[in-house]
Design an enzyme around this catalytic site. Structure first.
Site, PDB file in Angstrom:
ATOM      1  N   ASP A   1      46.897  45.160  28.318  1.00  0.00           N
ATOM      2  CA  ASP A   1      46.305  46.499  28.350  1.00  0.00           C
ATOM      3  C   ASP A   1      46.246  47.044  26.919  1.00  0.00           C
ATOM      4  OD1 ASP A   1      45.536  49.067  28.935  1.00  0.00           O
ATOM      5  OD2 ASP A   1      47.533  49.704  29.615  1.00  0.00           O
TER       6      ASP A   1
ATOM      7  N   ASN B   1      44.607  50.155  26.075  1.00  0.00           N
ATOM      8  CA  ASN B   1      44.467  51.617  25.945  1.00  0.00           C
ATOM      9  C   ASN B   1      45.457  52.371  26.835  1.00  0.00           C
ATOM     10  OD1 ASN B   1      43.365  50.947  28.362  1.00  0.00           O
ATOM     11  ND2 ASN B   1      41.558  52.262  28.178  1.00  0.00           N
TER      12      ASN B   1
ATOM     13  N   ASP C   1      46.358  52.490  29.999  1.00  0.00           N
ATOM     14  CA  ASP C   1      46.143  53.075  31.327  1.00  0.00           C
ATOM     15  C   ASP C   1      46.786  52.186  32.395  1.00  0.00           C
ATOM     16  OD1 ASP C   1      44.492  50.892  31.277  1.00  0.00           O
ATOM     17  OD2 ASP C   1      42.671  51.960  31.900  1.00  0.00           O
TER      18      ASP C   1
ATOM     19  N   ASP D   1      42.485  44.743  29.928  1.00  0.00           N
ATOM     20  CA  ASP D   1      41.089  45.016  29.581  1.00  0.00           C
ATOM     21  C   ASP D   1      40.585  44.036  28.527  1.00  0.00           C
ATOM     22  OD1 ASP D   1      42.257  46.080  27.161  1.00  0.00           O
ATOM     23  OD2 ASP D   1      42.702  47.894  28.311  1.00  0.00           O
TER      24      ASP D   1
ATOM     25  N   ASP E   1      32.776  31.028  42.621  1.00  0.00           N
ATOM     26  CA  ASP E   1      33.637  31.470  43.705  1.00  0.00           C
ATOM     27  C   ASP E   1      33.046  31.118  45.069  1.00  0.00           C
ATOM     28  OD1 ASP E   1      35.976  33.379  44.257  1.00  0.00           O
ATOM     29  OD2 ASP E   1      34.398  34.228  45.505  1.00  0.00           O
TER      30      ASP E   1
ATOM     31  N   GLU F   1      34.449  26.325  43.443  1.00  0.00           N
ATOM     32  CA  GLU F   1      35.622  26.381  44.312  1.00  0.00           C
ATOM     33  C   GLU F   1      35.248  25.705  45.629  1.00  0.00           C
ATOM     34  OE1 GLU F   1      38.738  29.767  45.938  1.00  0.00           O
ATOM     35  OE2 GLU F   1      36.607  30.200  45.912  1.00  0.00           O
TER      36      GLU F   1
HETATM   37  C1  GLC Z   1      38.025  33.036  45.954  1.00  0.00           C
HETATM   38  C2  GLC Z   1      38.777  33.759  44.869  1.00  0.00           C
HETATM   39  C3  GLC Z   1      39.670  34.761  45.509  1.00  0.00           C
HETATM   40  C4  GLC Z   1      38.807  35.742  46.265  1.00  0.00           C
HETATM   41  C5  GLC Z   1      37.888  35.041  47.254  1.00  0.00           C
HETATM   42  C6  GLC Z   1      36.805  35.954  47.734  1.00  0.00           C
HETATM   43  O1  GLC Z   1      38.860  32.332  46.790  1.00  0.00           O
HETATM   44  O2  GLC Z   1      39.461  32.853  44.057  1.00  0.00           O
HETATM   45  O3  GLC Z   1      40.496  35.422  44.590  1.00  0.00           O
HETATM   46  O4  GLC Z   1      39.621  36.648  46.949  1.00  0.00           O
HETATM   47  O5  GLC Z   1      37.245  33.936  46.682  1.00  0.00           O
HETATM   48  O6  GLC Z   1      35.934  36.265  46.678  1.00  0.00           O
HETATM   49 CA    CA Z   2      43.466  49.303  29.898  1.00  0.00          CA
END
Ligand code: GLC
Ligand code: CA
Length: 565
Positions: A35, A37, A39, A43, A213, A267
């Site tokens: 982080d 800044n 918060d 980032d 993903d 994936e």
């Molecule tokens: C994949 C990501 C996971 C996410 C899911 C839905 O498995 O690695 O973090 O929750 O897809 O997008």
């Molecule tokens: Ca931040």
């Protein structure tokens, strides 16, 4: 600049060498990395500050988990604007600075492409929901409910129905993940055009590729029939069996990827290991690599955490090391943002064995066949979190899983909680442990977005960087070793002692170069004997080496060695 558009790939001879086969990739989960800044949320400027830390480790490519605008129901895996940076993470000019600084350090950046679904807050979904005949209706998958029930019996692999009813239009939309993540309709060519344009937008900014993903889920079963009882036991295999999956990936490759010198890693949720070359064989022009799920399943049965014998791990790596096609390539990973911490899972995270076992499994990670992926903090031997109750979990998966398993299916709450402690995704998502100060140097805010592991007092980057024997430096040395010995990247694989229940002993060989990797994957010490070791000389070990006589050696608990012969 790295990753800029290059000539089309053209013909690829078998066993072609490319940068991504030789890469060592480091995953950053931006929310929890650094982080800048105060918060309490990691980032992009925080990442910029730490790029040289990643480079010094020896990684050359960074995979950034999603950095796009998102309501963060699933920490950025629910995107509401694919061409904007999440305001909490910074601005587009921060991103451009990140790219520049990375490039000046010789680091490539790959992004997370989350296009099986969007956020329910994405304007496409808002418009899709608002009008049954508008152009956006078919961007998503809508079906009529059946007499008060969902359109079919499809479950979300996370629990509950995969459909959510929308009263305004008296229809239900499909979401394989949470209801906040409606699935895109890839059968609609307009959706594919949108996705390809998003990809080009980022590739033209110089990113070196994508982690994709849930990419195996993009083509849906056209009949939308009910699943059988058998299918319902592992619905992800049905979702990944869509008839157009490979055609869509080929189209993506033709229209976008083939015009850039970039890498892709998909994936491969719901894929059997034997089907992986269908994605990765370069002749098929789809993806470069995938993450197979066999390693993820090694210690689980449904929701339950189970013991895993070493033989299971050996079988997985033996299959991966036996190329099924001339130019198919693997990934090797133990950790990521969805997995518990590797040392807690595959090693032993108690104080006495943590460092040795983290190094032992790192030896495995960096000497197996395929491109290795390291997850932030793995190089420090970061461990799972101590959880005391359900309220300690933050992951969107947990309430649905609890509801489905405990409330509806009557699973014993204690047993479920025990498994969740070991397997929960939150284990990976606590802030990176930079130093021993309050909040581990991740933020100076009073409260980080998610809790810091109290063991940051002992386990942190500063400690590691000050200690020449640390897990961090061992990772660094292994990465350097991998760069020096191409057999570790391109060599063949042979398990030399498949039946031993504690020792993992294998060989990587390429031309005249032969490397032997010997790892004691247990808490016990014993003597070990192999003719291969008689002539071998030691390249690296996680213990001060005491030597041995002619092929007989004493292996301490979690001792790992790499030899050349
Ligand atoms: C994949 C990501 C996971 C996410 C899911 C839905 O498995 O690695 O973090 O929750 O897809 O997008
Ligand atoms: Ca931040």
């Amino acid at each position: 600049m790295i990753g800029r558009p290059a000539a089309a790939r053209g013909d690829q001879s078998a066993a072609r060498r490319t940068w991504w086969k030789e890469a060592v990739i480091y995953e950053v989960y931006p929310r929890s990395f650094k982080d800048s800044n105060n918060d309490g949320i990691g980032d992009l400027p925080g990442i910029i500050d730490k790029l040289s830390y990643i480079r010094d480790l020896g990684a050359d490519t960074i995979w950034l988990a999603p950095i796009f605008a998102s309501p963060n129901r699933d920490n950025g895996y629910d995107i509401s604007d694919y061409k904007a940076i999440m305001p909490e993470f910074g601005t587009m000019s921060d991103f451009d600075r990140l790219m520049e600084k990375a490039s000046s350090l010789g680091l490539r950046i790959i992004l997370d492409l989350v296009v099986n679904h969007t956020s329910d807050q994405h304007p496409w979904f808002q418009k899709s929901r608002a009008s049954k005949d508008g152009p956006y209706r078919d961007y998503y998958i809508w079906r009529e409910p059946k007499g008060g029930l969902p359109p079919n019996n499809w479950p979300s692999p996370w629990g509950g129905s995969a459909w959510t009813f929308d009263a305004a239009s008296d229809s239900s939309y499909l979401h394989l993940f949470s209801p906040y993540q409606p699935d895109l309709n890839w059968d609609n060519p307009a959706v594919r055009d949108e996705v390809f344009s998003i990809m080009k937008f980022w590739l033209d900014k110089g990113v070196a590729g994508f982690r994709m993903d849930a990419i195996t889920m993009i083509s849906k079963m056209p009949s939308f029939r009910d699943m059988t009882v058998e299918e319902l036991k592992a619905p992800e295999y049905v979702y990944a069996a869509g008839p157009h999956l490979h055609a869509y990936l080929r189209e993506m490759n033709d229209r976008v990827l083939s015009h850039y010198d970039v890498m892709t890693v998909g994936e491969a949720y719901g894929m059997h290991a034997q089907d992986i070359p269908l994605f990765t064989d370069s002749g098929r022009r789809e993806l470069d690599m995938v993450f197979a799920f066999d390693i993820v399943h090694v210690d689980r049965q449904g929701w339950r955490k189970i013991a895993w014998p070493l033989s299971k791990l050996k079988d997985i790596y033996a299959a991966a090391g036996r190329p099924q096609s001339p130019d198919s390539w693997n990934t090797v990973f133990l950790d990521n943002h969805d997995q518990p911490r590797a040392v807690s899972r595959f090693g032993n995270d108690t104080a006495f064995f943590r460092e040795a076992s983290a190094k032992a499994i790192a030896t495995m990670l960096l000497t197996q066949c395929g491109t290795p992926f390291i997850y932030q903090g793995e190089e420090l031997g970061m461990t799972n979190l101590p959880f005391e109750g359900l309220e300690d979990f933050e992951d969107v998966q947990v309430p649905t899983a609890w509801e489905t398993l405990v409330k509806r299916q009557g699973v014993d709450p204690e047993a479920f909680f025990e498994s969740l402690k070991g397997l929960g995704r939150d284990n990976a998502r606590s802030p990176m442990q930079w130093d021993a100060s309050k909040n581990a140097g991740f933020t100076t805010a009073d409260k980080p977005w998610y809790r810091v592991n109290p063991n940051h007092i002992q386990i942190n980057a500063r400690e590691c960087l000050n200690n020449p024997d640390s897990v961090y430096y061992y990772f660094r040395d292994l990465i350097a070793l991998r760069r020096k010995h191409p057999a570790l990247v391109h060599g063949s694989y042979q398990d030399l002692d498949p039946d031993h229940s504690a020792v993992f002993f294998y060989c990587r060989e390429s031309g005249k170069s032969r490397l032997f990797i010997l790892i004691n994957m247990s808490d016990r010490g014993f003597t070990y004997d192999s003719p291969h070791l008689a002539q071998a000389s030691l390249l690296i070990s996680n213990m001060a080496h005491r030597g041995g006589t002619r092929g007989v050696t004493w292996l301490a608990p979690w001792e790992a060695r790499v030899y050349t012969a």
